[in-house]
Design a protein around this motif. Structure first.
Motif, PDB file in Angstrom:
ATOM      1  N   SER A 252       2.147   7.271  -0.508  1.00 21.79           N
ATOM      2  CA  SER A 252       0.910   6.284  -0.152  1.00 21.79           C
ATOM      3  C   SER A 252       0.559   6.060  -1.311  1.00 21.79           C
ATOM      4  N   TYR A 253       0.220   4.511  -1.835  1.00 21.04           N
ATOM      5  CA  TYR A 253      -0.624   4.092  -2.946  1.00 21.04           C
ATOM      6  C   TYR A 253      -2.022   3.723  -2.632  1.00 21.04           C
ATOM      7  N   ASP A 254      -2.329   3.238  -1.500  1.00 23.99           N
ATOM      8  CA  ASP A 254      -3.683   2.916  -1.062  1.00 23.99           C
ATOM      9  C   ASP A 254      -3.870   2.865   0.313  1.00 23.99           C
ATOM     10  N   ILE A 255      -3.274   3.878   1.088  1.00 25.19           N
ATOM     11  CA  ILE A 255      -3.283   3.571   2.806  1.00 25.19           C
ATOM     12  C   ILE A 255      -4.585   3.552   3.331  1.00 25.19           C
TER      13      ILE A 255
ATOM     14  N   ASN B 204       0.790  -1.402   0.056  1.00 23.37           N
ATOM     15  CA  ASN B 204       0.101   0.069  -0.139  1.00 23.37           C
ATOM     16  C   ASN B 204       0.731   1.221  -0.170  1.00 23.37           C
ATOM     17  N   CYS B 205       2.022   0.991  -0.061  1.00 26.40           N
ATOM     18  CA  CYS B 205       3.030   2.235   0.003  1.00 26.40           C
ATOM     19  C   CYS B 205       4.106   2.125  -1.201  1.00 26.40           C
TER      20      CYS B 205
ATOM     21  N   PRO C 117      -3.807   9.008  -1.420  1.00 26.50           N
ATOM     22  CA  PRO C 117      -3.146   7.876  -2.256  1.00 26.50           C
ATOM     23  C   PRO C 117      -2.931   8.004  -3.649  1.00 26.50           C
TER      24      PRO C 117
END
Length: 355
Positions: free
Chosen positions: A265-268, A191-192, A298
C-alpha cells in the motif's frame, strides 16, 4: 555415482555459510561446512560436518538441523555460534543437495510495465510464469502500472464472501481473480506498488514454503530500508514494519517455475477498501472494524517519498544487487495477455469459479 553439490548462504544480518556436499546412492557421504562466521569451542566445528554424513538426501532441513543439534549438544554452555545458527547450516546443506540457485546465479531482466488495465496485469502474471516454466523467458522481475480501481481476489477465495456488491458497484471496481492463493487486495491506480517475480523453481529449492516468501523479498526489505522503513516478514506472507502492515505476498508454482508477487500500500483509501472488501470476522474478532481499517499503513505516511521515488529505489536495488538488464514487454506479450483476459481472466466462469 557420487555427485558434488555447492551452495552459499549470506545470513540476513549475519555471516556467510557455505556447504560442499558429496552424495552417493541417496546418502550424504561427505560434507564440508565453511564460512566467515564465529564458533566456539573450536572442536565443535568439526562435529557439524560429521553430523551430516550418513543422512539421507531426502531429509528436509528440519531433520538435518536435528542431527546437527544432537551432535553439538554435548558442548553445552560452552557452545557459541555468532553470525549463524544450526538452522542456517541445515538450510544451506539442503539447498546444496537440491541443486538450488541463488538470485546472483541467474541472469535477471526487469520490466517496468506500461499502464495497463488490472485484468491484463493479472493475465501477464499467468503468461510470464508459463514462459519461464517453458524456457521461453529468463528470470524476470516486473513492476505493474495501472489506473483503474480493482479488487484482486485469490484463486481459492469465495467471490460472495470476499466482496461487498454495493461497494463494488458504487466505486466502479473491477474484480479479477488471480492464479495464486492468498487474500483479496484492494488496488487503486497510483495508490499501490505491485511487483512480480517469475523464476525457475531452483530459486526456492530446499526452502519451506514459509521460508521462500521471506527469501524472495529480502531485496525489497533492503530497498525499503533506504527510505527509512524497518520492514520484516510476518509468516506466512505479510510484510510489516514499525509503522504497521505494508502489504502481502502470494505465490503460484507451475512446472519448474514459481510466481511470487507482492502488493504494498502506498496511499490506500481505507474507508473505501472496507466498503469494497468484506473484512473477515475471524480476522478482526479481537480488533473491531475501526482497527481493521488501520491494518494496512501506507508507505506514503512512513516514507514521505513519492510512489515514483519508491519504485525507482526498487528498480535500482534489484539491478544493483543482481545485475539485471532492463527490457520491455513485446507487442506479442501484450496481445497474448489481452487474449487471456478474453478467454479466462475477464470471464464470469473464472471470476466466479468459487461463488
Amino acid at each position: 555415482m557420487s555427485q558434488q553439490h555447492h551452495f552459499e548462504l549470506k545470513v540476513p544480518g549475519g555471516k556467510l555459510v557455505v556447504a560442499d556436499i558429496t552424495t552417493d546412492a541417496g546418502e550424504i557421504t561427505a560434507a564440508k561446512i565453511s564460512g566467515d562466521f564465529f564458533l566456539e569451542p573450536d572442536e565443535a566445528f568439526f562435529e557439524i560436518a560429521a553430523a551430516l554424513e550418513g543422512a539421507s538426501t531426502s531429509e528436509d532441513a528440519a531433520a538435518l538441523q536435528t542431527r546437527i543439534d544432537a551432535a553439538l549438544r554435548p558442548f553445552g554452555e560452552r557452545l557459541a555460534l555468532h553470525g549463524f545458527t544450526t538452522a542456517d547450516i541445515a538450510t544451506v546443506a539442503r539447498r546444496a543437495i537440491t541443486g538450488a540457485t541463488d538470485f546472483s546465479d541467474l541472469d535477471w531482466e526487469v520490466i517496468h510495465s506500461p499502464v495497463l488495465p488490472t485484468p491484463v496485469n493479472v493475465a501477464l502474471d499467468d503468461l510470464l510464469l508459463r514462459q519461464v516454466a517453458d524456457g521461453q523467458r529468463g528470470p524476470t522481475m516486473r513492476i505493474w502500472e495501472w489506473e483503474d480501481r480493482a479488487a484482486v481476489i485469490g484463486s481459492y477465495q469465495s467471490y460472495d464472501n470476499e466482496l461487498e456488491p454495493a461497494g463494488v458497484e458504487e466505486h466502479d471496481v473491477t474484480v479479477v481473480r488471480r492464479v495464486s492463493g492468498g487474500g483479496a487486495m484492494f488496488m487503486e491506480g497510483g495508490n499501490c506498488i505491485t511487483y512480480s517475480l517469475y523464476a525457475p523453481e531452483s530459486l526456492v529449492a530446499g526452502l519451506t514454503y514459509e521460508q521462500s516468501y521471506a527469501y524472495l523479498d529480502r531485496w525489497v526489505l533492503a530497498a525499503l530500508k533506504k527510505h527509512g522503513v524497518n520492514a520484516w516478514y510476518v509468516p506466512i506472507n505479510d510484510i510489516t514494519s514499525d509503522g504497521g502492515k505494508i502489504g502481502g505476498a502470494a505465490q503460484k508454482r507451475r512446472g519448474r517455475a514459481v510466481l511470487h508477487h507482492v502488493t504494498m500500500s502506498y496511499d490506500i483509501d481505507a474507508e473505501m477498501m472496507t466498503q469494497v472488501l468484506r473484512i473477515g470476522r475471524v480476522k478482526i474478532a479481537d480488533k473491531g472494524i475501526r482497527s481493521a481499517k488501520k491494518r494496512v499503513d501506507p508507505l506514503r505516511s512512513q516514507t514521505g517519498a513519492t510512489r515514483a521515488e519508491i519504485i525507482d529505489t526498487l528498480l535500482e536495488t534489484f539491478r544493483d544487487r543482481y545485475g539485471a538488464a532492463t527490457v520491455e514487454l513485446s507487442d506479442a506479450d501484450l496481445a497474448q495477455a489481452r487474449e487471456l483476459v478474453d478467454t479466462k481472466f475477464g470471464t464470469e466462469e473464472w471470476t466466479h469459479r468459487v461463488p
